[in-house]
Design an enzyme around this catalytic site. Structure first.
Site, PDB file in Angstrom:
ATOM      1  N   ASN A   1     -22.067 110.299 -34.535  1.00 54.72           N
ATOM      2  CA  ASN A   1     -20.889 108.888 -34.841  1.00 54.72           C
ATOM      3  C   ASN A   1     -19.369 109.795 -34.917  1.00 54.72           C
ATOM      4  O   ASN A   1     -19.312 111.012 -35.405  1.00 54.72           O
ATOM      5  CB  ASN A   1     -21.041 108.450 -36.117  1.00 54.72           C
ATOM      6  CG  ASN A   1     -20.133 107.443 -36.267  1.00 54.72           C
ATOM      7  OD1 ASN A   1     -20.225 106.309 -35.379  1.00 54.72           O
ATOM      8  ND2 ASN A   1     -19.508 107.066 -37.525  1.00 54.72           N
TER       9      ASN A   1
ATOM     10  N   GLU B   1     -18.521 112.865 -37.439  1.00 50.49           N
ATOM     11  CA  GLU B   1     -17.181 113.744 -37.094  1.00 50.49           C
ATOM     12  C   GLU B   1     -17.520 115.065 -36.824  1.00 50.49           C
ATOM     13  O   GLU B   1     -16.769 115.769 -37.893  1.00 50.49           O
ATOM     14  CB  GLU B   1     -16.540 113.266 -38.069  1.00 50.49           C
ATOM     15  CG  GLU B   1     -16.066 111.754 -38.116  1.00 50.49           C
ATOM     16  CD  GLU B   1     -15.096 111.496 -39.236  1.00 50.49           C
ATOM     17  OE1 GLU B   1     -14.646 112.274 -39.891  1.00 50.49           O
ATOM     18  OE2 GLU B   1     -14.653 110.325 -39.319  1.00 50.49           O
TER      19      GLU B   1
ATOM     20  N   HIS C   1     -11.417 103.217 -34.757  1.00 53.21           N
ATOM     21  CA  HIS C   1     -10.140 102.997 -35.596  1.00 53.21           C
ATOM     22  C   HIS C   1      -8.914 102.967 -34.601  1.00 53.21           C
ATOM     23  O   HIS C   1      -8.514 104.009 -34.218  1.00 53.21           O
ATOM     24  CB  HIS C   1     -10.116 104.002 -36.596  1.00 53.21           C
ATOM     25  CG  HIS C   1     -11.310 104.041 -37.702  1.00 53.21           C
ATOM     26  ND1 HIS C   1     -11.635 103.162 -38.227  1.00 53.21           N
ATOM     27  CD2 HIS C   1     -12.136 105.114 -37.850  1.00 53.21           C
ATOM     28  CE1 HIS C   1     -12.679 103.207 -39.219  1.00 53.21           C
ATOM     29  NE2 HIS C   1     -13.126 104.488 -38.809  1.00 53.21           N
TER      30      HIS C   1
ATOM     31  N   ASP D   1     -11.575  98.751 -36.555  1.00 54.90           N
ATOM     32  CA  ASP D   1     -10.536  98.076 -36.957  1.00 54.90           C
ATOM     33  C   ASP D   1      -9.221  98.508 -36.111  1.00 54.90           C
ATOM     34  O   ASP D   1      -9.208  99.384 -35.484  1.00 54.90           O
ATOM     35  CB  ASP D   1     -10.371  98.623 -38.507  1.00 54.90           C
ATOM     36  CG  ASP D   1     -10.037 100.005 -38.805  1.00 54.90           C
ATOM     37  OD1 ASP D   1      -9.972 100.729 -38.010  1.00 54.90           O
ATOM     38  OD2 ASP D   1     -10.624 100.462 -40.223  1.00 54.90           O
TER      39      ASP D   1
ATOM     40  N   GLU E   1     -17.034 101.484 -36.469  1.00 58.07           N
ATOM     41  CA  GLU E   1     -16.255 101.333 -37.601  1.00 58.07           C
ATOM     42  C   GLU E   1     -14.707 100.460 -37.224  1.00 58.07           C
ATOM     43  O   GLU E   1     -13.765 100.863 -37.461  1.00 58.07           O
ATOM     44  CB  GLU E   1     -15.820 102.683 -38.112  1.00 58.07           C
ATOM     45  CG  GLU E   1     -17.062 103.532 -38.563  1.00 58.07           C
ATOM     46  CD  GLU E   1     -16.644 104.760 -39.271  1.00 58.07           C
ATOM     47  OE1 GLU E   1     -15.633 104.947 -39.589  1.00 58.07           O
ATOM     48  OE2 GLU E   1     -17.722 105.553 -39.432  1.00 58.07           O
TER      49      GLU E   1
HETATM   50  C1  XIL Z   1     -14.044 105.581 -45.562  1.00 56.97           C
HETATM   51  C2  XIL Z   1     -13.856 104.551 -46.352  1.00 56.97           C
HETATM   52  O1  XIL Z   1     -13.628 103.444 -45.977  1.00 56.97           O
HETATM   53  C3  XIL Z   1     -13.229 105.047 -47.804  1.00 56.97           C
HETATM   54  O2  XIL Z   1     -13.396 103.839 -49.106  1.00 56.97           O
HETATM   55  C4  XIL Z   1     -13.369 106.147 -48.351  1.00 56.97           C
HETATM   56  O3  XIL Z   1     -12.237 106.653 -49.406  1.00 56.97           O
HETATM   57  C5  XIL Z   1     -13.103 107.266 -47.254  1.00 56.97           C
HETATM   58  O4  XIL Z   1     -13.793 106.999 -46.093  1.00 56.97           O
HETATM   59  N1  XIL Z   1     -14.728 107.539 -40.660  1.00 56.97           N
HETATM   60  C6  XIL Z   1     -15.869 107.299 -41.564  1.00 56.97           C
HETATM   61  C7  XIL Z   1     -15.895 106.371 -42.731  1.00 56.97           C
HETATM   62  O5  XIL Z   1     -16.938 107.767 -41.070  1.00 56.97           O
HETATM   63  O6  XIL Z   1     -16.868 106.954 -43.461  1.00 56.97           O
HETATM   64  C8  XIL Z   1     -14.456 106.426 -43.559  1.00 56.97           C
HETATM   65  O7  XIL Z   1     -14.773 105.773 -44.558  1.00 56.97           O
HETATM   66  C9  XIL Z   1     -13.446 106.209 -42.598  1.00 56.97           C
HETATM   67  C10 XIL Z   1     -13.430 107.088 -41.380  1.00 56.97           C
END
Ligand code: XIL
Length: 445
Positions: free
Chosen positions: A180, A138, A216, A245, A243
């Site tokens: 990422n 990020e 996401h 979802d 990631e």
């Molecule tokens: C999130 C976790 O799922 C949570 O448990 C934590 O509190 C915050 O981070 N992008 C990412 C992940 O790269 O590391 C994040 O994970 C979600 C967004």
């Protein structure tokens, strides 16, 4: 890497079997404390052949105090993975969030050194156990700028990302190194900013192997989701959905299927990870964003993913080392990093030779040294380097250093001293000050 498209007739009945038949992995983010929940672990081991720590490998978890490393959670996940035939994604070496307090309070050259030390230490600890590392997470801004995100990391100098990739490569040459990010689910200003960075890295030989698309997602999927993955793949990097979802609602199963199909249609898309296992494991609260109900039942989205995996074309990843053999049409061919001394083309007659490749920033550097045995091979070797005044070695891997300033002598460790003719060993060290112009001298025993 060359990939061959293949077609297979059989249909898998779990996510991992179906993905594996197509040459891919299917993974889940794992929260350490859930490993004692039997419903959770049953699904994890039945359906997933890759895991990533949801939090346990982040900076705040692994280096809570500067220089004091805690690998309890990360090691527990790696042990679980090894016992259950799962590969491990490493997440994340450098990120503007979830930094320990001490790092949040640092800036400038001390922060840059701390960042590089973190990358080196953590990647060294997990060396040989990580399939792919999110080296940087990020780092780009949302919106239309296509620019880097402001952060304490970015303020150490724009070269922090490439410095991190070089340090990670030196520490664990076997791991694929990924950038990422999120909001990169189509061709937009942010994904184009990242695309331009990756193209630049490939053209200059910065060691990057893959790009992670967090994915996401909300209630729709961009029509150019696949085209976006493909344009990155055409630069000569693997792509991974890291990631995934998706907001629940009418479209959830379709969006999951669309993402899976897109990955299957891109031969360099090597795997998909969902950010959790069941809806109640998800960081997205009440979005019910994952593939399993809390009870463990499979959702409609699960079936749509499984079907898309089974319908997709397969790939046979070639067993060669990372790096494309044919660059994409839009990208210039990758060049290898230019060592300060050229590597020998034929093994030297006796003894050994050493070349160094330097990655420097204001106030510090990482040196990666390649030792090549001569025609007689080696039983052991040592490499001497004279540092400019003011420079000192702070950290060494895959060799033992004697001294830290002036002329420093690095001796092989027990596993890399014996080399056959022309064989290569690699070690590295990190230093403060400038490493400019250092010339290694190799002696064999
Ligand atoms: C999130 C976790 O799922 C949570 O448990 C934590 O509190 C915050 O981070 N992008 C990412 C992940 O790269 O590391 C994040 O994970 C979600 C967004």
């Amino acid at each position: 890497m060359t990939m061959t498209l293949t077609s297979t007739a059989s249909a898998g009945t779990t996510l991992k079997a179906s993905a594996a038949e197509k040459g891919r992995y299917f993974g889940a983010a794992v929260a350490g404390q859930k490993l004692s929940d039997s419903t959770y672990v049953t699904i994890l081991n039945r359906e997933f052949n890759s895991v990533v720590a949801e939090n346990d490998m982040k900076w705040d978890a692994t280096e809570p105090q500067q220089g004091r490393f805690n690998y309890t959670g990360g090691d527990r996940l790696v042990a679980h993975a090894q016992a259950n035939g799962q590969s491990v994604r490493g997440h994340a070496l450098l990120w503007y969030q979830q930094q320990p307090g001490w790092a949040q309070n640092m800036s400038g050259s001390p922060l840059r050194s701390a960042m590089m030390n973190h990358v080196t230490q953590v990647a060294t600890h997990f060396k040989g156990k990580i399939h792919s590392w999110d080296v940087v997470n990020e780092a780009f801004a949302d919106g239309n700028s296509g620019a880097r995100r402001d952060s304490n990391l970015q303020r150490t100098g724009n070269d922090w990302i490439e410095a991190a990739f070089r340090a990670a490569r030196a520490a664990d040459p076997g791991a694929k190194l990924c950038y990422n990010d999120y909001n990169t689910d189509g061709i937009n200003a942010k994904s184009t900013g990242i695309y331009n960075m990756v193209r630049d890295f490939k053209s200059r030989g910065v060691p990057i192997d893959c790009v992670g698309f967090q994915s996401h997602l909300g209630t729709s999927l961009s029509s150019d989701y696949q085209a976006n993955l493909q344009r990155f793949a055409d630069l000569g990097v693997d792509v991974q959905i890291t990631e995934l979802d998706v907001m629940s609602g009418g479209n959830q199963a379709n969006i999951y299927a669309g993402v899976t199909r897109a990955c299957m249609n891109v031969s360099r898309c090597t795997g998909i990870t969902t950010w959790g296992v069941r809806d109640c494991d998800s960081w997205r609260g009440s979005d019910n964003a994952l593939l399993f109900e809390c009870s463990g039942n499979k959702k409609a989205a699960y079936t749509s993913v499984l079907n898309a995996l089974n319908a997709g074309p397969g790939i046979t990843p070639s067993p060669t080392t990372p790096g494309p053999t044919t660059p994409g049409p839009t990208s210039p061919p990758p060049t290898s990093p230019s060592p300060t001394t050229p590597p020998p083309t034929t093994p030297p007659p006796g003894g050994c030779t050493a070349t160094v490749s330097l990655n420097s920033w204001t106030g510090g550097f990482v040196a990666s040294v390649k030792v090549t045995a001569g025609a007689a091979g080696t039983n052991g070797w040592n490499v001497s380097v004279t540092l400019p005044s003011g420079a000192s070695v702070t950290n060494t891997w895959s060799a033992t250093a004697s001294g830290s300033t002036g002329t420093v002598r690095f001796t092989n460790v027990n596993y890399n001293g014996q080399l056959g003719a022309g064989q290569v060993a690699e070690f590295g060290f990190q230093g403060t000050g400038s490493g400019a112009g250092i010339t290694p001298t190799c002696a064999a025993s």
